[in-house]
Design a protein around this motif. Structure first.
Motif, PDB file in Angstrom:
ATOM      1  N   ILE A 205      -9.633   0.181  23.663  1.00 14.93           N
ATOM      2  CA  ILE A 205      -8.777  -0.155  22.522  1.00 14.93           C
ATOM      3  C   ILE A 205      -9.674  -0.386  21.310  1.00 14.93           C
TER       4      ILE A 205
ATOM      5  N   PHE B 223       2.090   0.641  15.219  1.00 15.77           N
ATOM      6  CA  PHE B 223       2.306   0.389  16.641  1.00 15.77           C
ATOM      7  C   PHE B 223       3.771   0.540  17.030  1.00 15.77           C
TER       8      PHE B 223
ATOM      9  N   SER C  68      -2.326   7.032  18.037  1.00 15.59           N
ATOM     10  CA  SER C  68      -3.150   5.876  17.658  1.00 15.59           C
ATOM     11  C   SER C  68      -3.211   5.678  16.154  1.00 15.59           C
TER      12      SER C  68
ATOM     13  N   THR D 271      -2.452   4.223  23.540  1.00  8.64           N
ATOM     14  CA  THR D 271      -2.803   4.118  22.133  1.00  8.64           C
ATOM     15  C   THR D 271      -3.990   3.170  21.951  1.00  8.64           C
TER      16      THR D 271
ATOM     17  N   PHE E 138      -0.555  -0.645  30.383  1.00  8.35           N
ATOM     18  CA  PHE E 138      -1.599   0.098  29.662  1.00  8.35           C
ATOM     19  C   PHE E 138      -2.606   0.682  30.645  1.00  8.35           C
TER      20      PHE E 138
ATOM     21  N   PHE F 108      -6.866  -4.533  18.236  1.00 11.50           N
ATOM     22  CA  PHE F 108      -5.873  -5.324  18.973  1.00 11.50           C
ATOM     23  C   PHE F 108      -5.477  -6.517  18.116  1.00 11.50           C
TER      24      PHE F 108
ATOM     25  N   CYS G 136       2.214   6.287  24.991  1.00 11.92           N
ATOM     26  CA  CYS G 136       1.964   5.149  24.098  1.00 11.92           C
ATOM     27  C   CYS G 136       1.139   4.067  24.781  1.00 11.92           C
ATOM     28  N   TYR G 137       1.094   4.073  26.117  1.00 16.02           N
ATOM     29  CA  TYR G 137       0.305   3.069  26.847  1.00 16.02           C
ATOM     30  C   TYR G 137      -1.179   3.418  26.873  1.00 16.02           C
TER      31      TYR G 137
ATOM     32  N   TRP H 191       3.768  -5.053  28.450  1.00 13.00           N
ATOM     33  CA  TRP H 191       3.191  -3.852  27.828  1.00 13.00           C
ATOM     34  C   TRP H 191       1.734  -3.670  28.245  1.00 13.00           C
ATOM     35  N   VAL H 192       0.942  -4.725  28.183  1.00 10.35           N
ATOM     36  CA  VAL H 192      -0.480  -4.583  28.548  1.00 10.35           C
ATOM     37  C   VAL H 192      -0.622  -4.301  30.040  1.00 10.35           C
TER      38      VAL H 192
ATOM     39  N   VAL I 172      -3.252  -1.512  18.921  1.00 15.03           N
ATOM     40  CA  VAL I 172      -2.145  -2.319  19.437  1.00 15.03           C
ATOM     41  C   VAL I 172      -1.877  -3.468  18.468  1.00 15.03           C
TER      42      VAL I 172
END
Length: 456
Positions: free
Chosen positions: A90, A27, A23, A47, A85, A93, A44-45, A81-82, A50
């Motif tokens: 988060i 990114f 994190s 972190t 997740f 963002f 990484c999903y 990607w989201v 973003v």
């Protein structure tokens, strides 16, 4: 005897610690960790920071057909990607997408996703940098109703300022290319706000900001206002930066020493005899440690009641002058040097020459001999140690002003001459020759002075 090797420190860590490490990475680098091993494939999903930036996918100099295809690929990447997740929350963002036409639904889905993950810092930039930028995306209602934001950056977003009532945790707000309305109402709905930035906003009502004890930083850049005079009752303000058309600014009840003030009326083209108003603004921000002023102020300020200096000195220690070092600014430069008794650092940012229409000086003077006069200001004798010229050209007026500073700057320690990397070959040769003249031929009042030339 075999010596045991140290185990891989990362392999021994729990996933939670690895996610915290990821994190802190940019990114793009966080996403790249997915190829390290099977264990890293999905970390990484989770972190907590973003950042989706269009420039990572789209070459803005490519053909329109290519950019259209790459933008579609960019949107697909964000959506996929989201969907992968699976983290709990988060912290930050960010979406930067200059032309989201046709993708409004996907953009709103991304925003709802961020809000559902209790995002603290939300950056939505749908601007393309044009002054004629129009609203690209209307904020979904969840941003106003559910978000527990501490920092919010909105560019080219449709917003309803009166709906900010639930943003009681918001500390930093930056708005650009938006239709705004009353800033006072906005601040009343964000009681913890400490930093406010307005860039290229339209229909801004900033007539007064009153009884605001929290605001520490106010930055205004080239906005369209409903009036031309502002009254600020913000006693704890520490940073104030203004650029745009000239306006009459009044500060009341400033309790703290201001850290930084920038006054740039770069949109003005005519001489308007605003010298006394400018003097009053400088009096209000006299405590500022760092001060930046523009060529408009340098031309106008000597036309107040006292053409030589302010009646009360400024407490400025670091002064930046945006100047072309041409005669119409000379009296203003002298005015500022005399007004800054304890000045330690002077920076000149060389800008293109701009003479205000109908300009006239408060009294006649000879620009060819002005810097030869033996006038030694207090800062030159006692405090001024650093001088920087950014965009040094080596032309006659540059050299005359430097000759004056070196002749009377008794405690100067550092002179930095920065030649702009954007000038042509001939201009660069002139600048370097001028720097050599300064270094070899000019008499110095300070024995400790070191001159450096930066040619890059």
């Amino acid at each position: 005897m075999d010596i045991p090797q140290d185990p891989d420190m990362l392999s021994g860590m729990k996933d939670l610690l690895l996610i915290m490490i990821i994190s802190y990475l940019p990114f793009k680098d966080a996403v790249r960790t997915s190829v390290l091993s099977k264990r890293w494939k999905n970390l990484c999903y989770q972190t907590r920071n973003v950042q989706f930036n269009e420039t990572d996918f789209v070459d803005l100099s490519a053909s329109e057909e290519n950019k259209l295809a790459r933008r579609a690929l960019f949107v697909r990447f964000m959506s996929e990607w989201v969907s992968w997740f699976y983290g709990d929350r988060i912290d930050s963002f960010e979406v930067k997408f200059s032309k989201p036409d046709g993708f409004q639904g996907e953009m709103k889905s991304l925003i709802r996703f961020a809000v559902s993950k209790s995002v603290k810092n939300l950056v939505l930039d749908f601007s393309c940098g044009s002054e004629n930028q129009v609203t690209a995306i209307d904020l979904p209602s969840c941003v106003y109703e559910k978000a527990k934001l501490e920092s919010l950056n909105l560019y080219a977003c449709g917003l309803v300022a009166s709906s900010f009532k639930n943003m009681t945790s918001l500390k930093n707000l930056s708005l650009g290319f938006v239709e705004l309305g009353s800033v006072q109402s906005l601040l009343m709905n964000t009681p913890l706000l400490e930093s406010l930035t307005l860039r290229m906003c339209r229909n801004v009502d900033l007539v007064e900001l009153i009884n605001n004890e929290r605001l520490r930083e106010l930055i205004i850049e080239n906005c369209d206002f409903t009036g031309s005079a502002f009254y600020f009752d913000v006693p704890c303000l520490e940073v104030f930066k203004y650029s745009g058309e000239f306006c009459h600014i009044v500060f009341d009840r400033l309790k703290r020493r201001m850290q930084e003030v920038c006054l740039d009326f770069g949109l003005e083209t005519e001489f308007e005899e605003t010298g006394e108003i400018l003097c009053n603004i400088l009096y209000d921000v006299a405590s500022a440690t760092t001060l930046t002023v523009c060529t408009y102020l340098l031309q106008e300020v000597p036309n107040g009641e006292n053409p030589l200096s302010l009646d009360r000195p400024l407490e400025t220690r670091c002064l930046t002058l945006k100047t072309s070092l041409y005669p119409h600014e000379f009296l203003g430069i002298r005015f500022m040097l005399k007004s800054c008794y304890i000045l330690e650092s002077l920076t000149l940012e060389i800008v293109p020459e701009r003479i205000l229409v109908d300009y006239y000086p408060p009294f006649e003077f000879d620009p060819d001999t002005l810097w030869e006069e033996k006038i030694i200001y207090r800062c030159l004798k006692n405090t001024l140690r650093v001088v920087k010229i950014k965009g040094f050209r080596g032309i006659l007026y540059d050299l005359r002003f430097l000759q004056y500073l070196l002749r009377f700057g008794r405690v100067l320690q550092c002179l930095e001459l920065h030649v702009s990397p954007d000038v042509g070959y001939n201009e660069r040769i002139v600048a370097l020759a001028g720097a050599d003249t300064v270094n070899r031929r000019f008499r110095r009042a300070s024995k400790n002075l070191v001159i450096t030339v930066h040619n890059n």
